[in-house]
Design a protein around this motif. Structure first.
Motif, PDB file in Angstrom:
ATOM      1  N   VAL A  90       0.814  -1.171   0.077  1.00 41.21           N
ATOM      2  CA  VAL A  90       0.058  -0.018  -0.013  1.00 41.21           C
ATOM      3  C   VAL A  90       0.917   1.240  -0.084  1.00 41.21           C
ATOM      4  O   VAL A  90       0.558   2.257  -0.897  1.00 41.21           O
ATOM      5  N   GLU A  91       1.915   1.286   0.884  1.00 42.97           N
ATOM      6  CA  GLU A  91       2.797   2.411   0.909  1.00 42.97           C
ATOM      7  C   GLU A  91       3.613   2.826  -0.515  1.00 42.97           C
ATOM      8  O   GLU A  91       3.647   3.742  -1.047  1.00 42.97           O
ATOM      9  N   THR A  92       3.773   1.442  -1.031  1.00 44.46           N
ATOM     10  CA  THR A  92       4.702   1.701  -2.341  1.00 44.46           C
ATOM     11  C   THR A  92       3.437   2.203  -3.474  1.00 44.46           C
ATOM     12  O   THR A  92       3.702   3.000  -4.249  1.00 44.46           O
ATOM     13  N   ALA A  93       2.235   1.983  -3.303  1.00 44.90           N
ATOM     14  CA  ALA A  93       1.108   2.141  -4.329  1.00 44.90           C
ATOM     15  C   ALA A  93       1.087   3.625  -4.038  1.00 44.90           C
ATOM     16  O   ALA A  93       0.916   4.564  -5.230  1.00 44.90           O
ATOM     17  N   ASN A  94       1.014   4.382  -2.876  1.00 44.03           N
ATOM     18  CA  ASN A  94       0.806   5.679  -2.748  1.00 44.03           C
ATOM     19  C   ASN A  94       2.053   6.629  -3.384  1.00 44.03           C
ATOM     20  O   ASN A  94       1.734   7.379  -3.906  1.00 44.03           O
ATOM     21  N   ARG A  95       3.348   5.796  -3.037  1.00 42.32           N
ATOM     22  CA  ARG A  95       4.300   6.684  -3.669  1.00 42.32           C
ATOM     23  C   ARG A  95       4.353   6.461  -5.201  1.00 42.32           C
ATOM     24  O   ARG A  95       4.478   7.699  -6.184  1.00 42.32           O
ATOM     25  N   GLU A  96       3.917   5.264  -5.932  1.00 46.56           N
ATOM     26  CA  GLU A  96       3.828   5.112  -7.283  1.00 46.56           C
ATOM     27  C   GLU A  96       2.761   6.163  -7.883  1.00 46.56           C
ATOM     28  O   GLU A  96       2.931   6.821  -8.894  1.00 46.56           O
ATOM     29  N   ILE A  97       1.664   6.171  -7.307  1.00 43.04           N
ATOM     30  CA  ILE A  97       0.455   7.018  -7.739  1.00 43.04           C
ATOM     31  C   ILE A  97       0.757   8.450  -8.041  1.00 43.04           C
ATOM     32  O   ILE A  97       0.667   9.057  -8.788  1.00 43.04           O
ATOM     33  N   ALA A  98       1.404   8.794  -6.688  1.00 44.33           N
ATOM     34  CA  ALA A  98       2.043  10.307  -6.624  1.00 44.33           C
ATOM     35  C   ALA A  98       2.998  10.551  -7.573  1.00 44.33           C
ATOM     36  O   ALA A  98       2.952  11.616  -8.305  1.00 44.33           O
ATOM     37  N   LEU A  99       3.728   9.558  -8.101  1.00 50.77           N
ATOM     38  CA  LEU A  99       4.856   9.785  -9.055  1.00 50.77           C
ATOM     39  C   LEU A  99       4.474   9.823 -10.468  1.00 50.77           C
ATOM     40  O   LEU A  99       4.883  10.642 -11.161  1.00 50.77           O
ATOM     41  N   TRP A 100       3.347   9.093 -10.640  1.00 51.16           N
ATOM     42  CA  TRP A 100       2.820   8.886 -12.242  1.00 51.16           C
ATOM     43  C   TRP A 100       1.636   9.608 -12.658  1.00 51.16           C
ATOM     44  O   TRP A 100       1.409  10.040 -13.648  1.00 51.16           O
ATOM     45  N   PHE A 101       0.813  10.148 -11.520  1.00 50.90           N
ATOM     46  CA  PHE A 101      -0.439  10.827 -11.825  1.00 50.90           C
ATOM     47  C   PHE A 101      -0.604  12.216 -10.654  1.00 50.90           C
ATOM     48  O   PHE A 101      -0.105  12.289  -9.634  1.00 50.90           O
ATOM     49  N   LYS A 102      -1.086  13.126 -11.512  1.00 52.05           N
ATOM     50  CA  LYS A 102      -1.597  14.341 -10.750  1.00 52.05           C
ATOM     51  C   LYS A 102      -2.517  14.191 -10.023  1.00 52.05           C
ATOM     52  O   LYS A 102      -3.513  13.489 -10.341  1.00 52.05           O
ATOM     53  N   PRO A 103      -2.803  14.955  -8.832  1.00 50.52           N
ATOM     54  CA  PRO A 103      -3.990  14.352  -8.070  1.00 50.52           C
ATOM     55  C   PRO A 103      -5.414  14.714  -8.739  1.00 50.52           C
ATOM     56  O   PRO A 103      -6.298  13.900  -8.614  1.00 50.52           O
ATOM     57  N   GLU A 104      -5.327  15.895  -9.831  1.00 50.91           N
ATOM     58  CA  GLU A 104      -6.455  15.979 -10.594  1.00 50.91           C
ATOM     59  C   GLU A 104      -6.842  14.932 -11.907  1.00 50.91           C
ATOM     60  O   GLU A 104      -7.881  14.974 -12.175  1.00 50.91           O
ATOM     61  N   GLU A 105      -5.839  14.234 -11.897  1.00 50.82           N
ATOM     62  CA  GLU A 105      -6.079  12.887 -12.938  1.00 50.82           C
ATOM     63  C   GLU A 105      -6.762  11.947 -12.231  1.00 50.82           C
ATOM     64  O   GLU A 105      -6.986  10.827 -13.213  1.00 50.82           O
ATOM     65  N   LEU A 106      -7.011  11.882 -11.170  1.00 47.47           N
ATOM     66  CA  LEU A 106      -7.787  10.769 -10.204  1.00 47.47           C
ATOM     67  C   LEU A 106      -9.184  11.117 -10.369  1.00 47.47           C
ATOM     68  O   LEU A 106      -9.497  12.169  -9.673  1.00 47.47           O
ATOM     69  N   SER A 107     -10.046  10.202 -10.770  1.00 50.91           N
ATOM     70  CA  SER A 107     -11.593  10.515 -10.467  1.00 50.91           C
ATOM     71  C   SER A 107     -12.145   9.776  -9.399  1.00 50.91           C
ATOM     72  O   SER A 107     -12.106   8.544  -9.270  1.00 50.91           O
ATOM     73  N   ASP A 108     -12.716  10.481  -8.548  1.00 46.04           N
ATOM     74  CA  ASP A 108     -13.479  10.132  -7.528  1.00 46.04           C
ATOM     75  C   ASP A 108     -14.661   9.706  -7.936  1.00 46.04           C
ATOM     76  O   ASP A 108     -15.590  10.862  -8.023  1.00 46.04           O
ATOM     77  N   TYR A 109     -15.284   8.821  -7.978  1.00 48.75           N
ATOM     78  CA  TYR A 109     -16.843   8.355  -8.279  1.00 48.75           C
ATOM     79  C   TYR A 109     -17.086   6.909  -7.682  1.00 48.75           C
ATOM     80  O   TYR A 109     -16.134   6.148  -7.326  1.00 48.75           O
ATOM     81  N   GLU A 110     -18.537   6.730  -7.927  1.00 49.00           N
ATOM     82  CA  GLU A 110     -18.949   5.478  -7.191  1.00 49.00           C
ATOM     83  C   GLU A 110     -19.349   4.836  -8.555  1.00 49.00           C
ATOM     84  O   GLU A 110     -20.054   5.394  -9.498  1.00 49.00           O
ATOM     85  N   TYR A 111     -18.995   3.400  -8.509  1.00 51.63           N
ATOM     86  CA  TYR A 111     -19.896   2.354  -9.368  1.00 51.63           C
ATOM     87  C   TYR A 111     -21.196   2.489  -9.288  1.00 51.63           C
ATOM     88  O   TYR A 111     -21.618   2.179  -7.982  1.00 51.63           O
ATOM     89  N   ALA A 112     -22.140   2.669 -10.182  1.00 51.12           N
ATOM     90  CA  ALA A 112     -23.709   2.345  -9.971  1.00 51.12           C
ATOM     91  C   ALA A 112     -23.862   0.943  -9.406  1.00 51.12           C
ATOM     92  O   ALA A 112     -24.941   0.691  -8.709  1.00 51.12           O
ATOM     93  N   ASN A 113     -23.125  -0.315  -9.718  1.00 61.56           N
ATOM     94  CA  ASN A 113     -23.207  -1.480  -9.440  1.00 61.56           C
ATOM     95  C   ASN A 113     -22.394  -1.884  -8.123  1.00 61.56           C
ATOM     96  O   ASN A 113     -22.384  -3.080  -7.893  1.00 61.56           O
ATOM     97  N   LYS A 114     -22.035  -0.796  -7.303  1.00 60.16           N
ATOM     98  CA  LYS A 114     -21.426  -1.086  -6.250  1.00 60.16           C
ATOM     99  C   LYS A 114     -21.869  -2.112  -5.183  1.00 60.16           C
ATOM    100  O   LYS A 114     -21.429  -3.042  -4.759  1.00 60.16           O
ATOM    101  N   PRO A 115     -23.490  -2.074  -4.868  1.00 54.30           N
ATOM    102  CA  PRO A 115     -23.951  -2.912  -4.101  1.00 54.30           C
ATOM    103  C   PRO A 115     -24.025  -4.152  -4.539  1.00 54.30           C
ATOM    104  O   PRO A 115     -24.337  -5.431  -3.775  1.00 54.30           O
ATOM    105  N   TRP A 116     -23.696  -4.624  -6.008  1.00 57.20           N
ATOM    106  CA  TRP A 116     -23.650  -5.839  -6.505  1.00 57.20           C
ATOM    107  C   TRP A 116     -22.062  -6.568  -6.570  1.00 57.20           C
ATOM    108  O   TRP A 116     -21.825  -7.689  -6.912  1.00 57.20           O
ATOM    109  N   ILE A 117     -21.253  -5.780  -5.984  1.00 62.84           N
ATOM    110  CA  ILE A 117     -19.998  -6.193  -5.711  1.00 62.84           C
ATOM    111  C   ILE A 117     -19.559  -6.219  -4.603  1.00 62.84           C
ATOM    112  O   ILE A 117     -18.903  -7.451  -3.945  1.00 62.84           O
ATOM    113  N   TYR A 118     -19.906  -5.486  -3.550  1.00 65.91           N
ATOM    114  CA  TYR A 118     -19.773  -5.381  -2.073  1.00 65.91           C
ATOM    115  C   TYR A 118     -21.072  -5.527  -1.481  1.00 65.91           C
ATOM    116  O   TYR A 118     -22.082  -5.014  -1.912  1.00 65.91           O
ATOM    117  N   GLU A 119     -21.114  -6.454  -0.473  1.00 62.72           N
ATOM    118  CA  GLU A 119     -22.177  -6.648   0.256  1.00 62.72           C
ATOM    119  C   GLU A 119     -22.344  -5.736   1.520  1.00 62.72           C
ATOM    120  O   GLU A 119     -21.298  -4.973   1.586  1.00 62.72           O
TER     121      GLU A 119
END
Ligand code: ADP
Length: 169
Positions: free
Chosen positions: A140-169
């Motif tokens: 997880v720590e490596t992921a956070n470092r790599e995401i920050a290295l390859w993407f600007k914060p505004e390139e990350l889209s915060d949204y919900e999947y409409a089918n989320k209740p069909w993936i997670y209980e």
């Protein structure tokens, strides 16, 4: 002012506490791009139920790749690795979901494709360790470092999947 701070804090703690918000950095390496595997790799993560929050095709510079792989700088294969990773465009992505870092690694398979089980990305499409198709953050720590290295914060889209209740209980 206090109310705004409290609501910001509540959003922050909810995000931090929600295991479904874990993110990892996945990249289809130049050999994967050349072999037409971008769609196949996206398909596997999508079908599993993970959510794409960022993606872009780019030709990474050697300096950027030296930084990305800085922990391997003393390995004999380091220069070859940087040459390989800068030999063509790669497809960089951020995927989100429960335990996506660990599961992403399992979906990739072992570093050496010949040691990877069939059914994994490297086990299905690769042979040589120096042409292993796809990168995935190893913690997880490596992921956070790599995401920050390859993407600007505004390139990350915060949204919900409409089918989320069909993936997670
Ligand atoms: P992983 O990508 O599975 O996390 P490492 O971080 O150990 O593995 O290595 C990074 C990348 O370096 C590998 O994915 C592979 O492309 C390359 N690599 C690793 N070991 C070797 C090797 N012995 N010879 C050539 N390339 C290697």
């Amino acid at each position: 002012m206090v109310a705004t701070l409290l609501s910001l804090f509540s959003v922050f703690t909810k995000t931090m506490a929600d295991p479904r918000k874990e993110r990892t950095f996945i990249a289809v390496k130049p050999d994967g791009v050349q072999r037409g595997l971008i769609g196949e790799i996206i398909k596997r993560f999508e079908a599993r139920g993970y959510k794409l929050v960022a993606g872009k095709l780019l030709w990474a510079s050697k300096d950027h790749l030296r930084n990305h792989y800085k922990d391997l700088a003393d390995k004999p294969f380091f220069n070859g690795l940087v040459d390989y990773m800068s030999s063509g465009p790669l497809f960089a992505m951020v995927w989100e979901g429960k335990e996506v870092v660990k599961m992403g690694r399992q979906m990739l398979g072992a570093t050496n494709p010949l040691a990877s089980m069939p059914g994994t990305i490297r086990g299905d499409y690769g042979i040589d360790v120096g042409r292993n198709i796809c990168h995935g953050s190893d913690a997880v720590e490596t992921a956070n470092r790599e995401i920050a290295l390859w993407f600007k914060p505004e390139e990350l889209s915060d949204y919900e999947y409409a089918n989320k209740p069909w993936i997670y209980e």
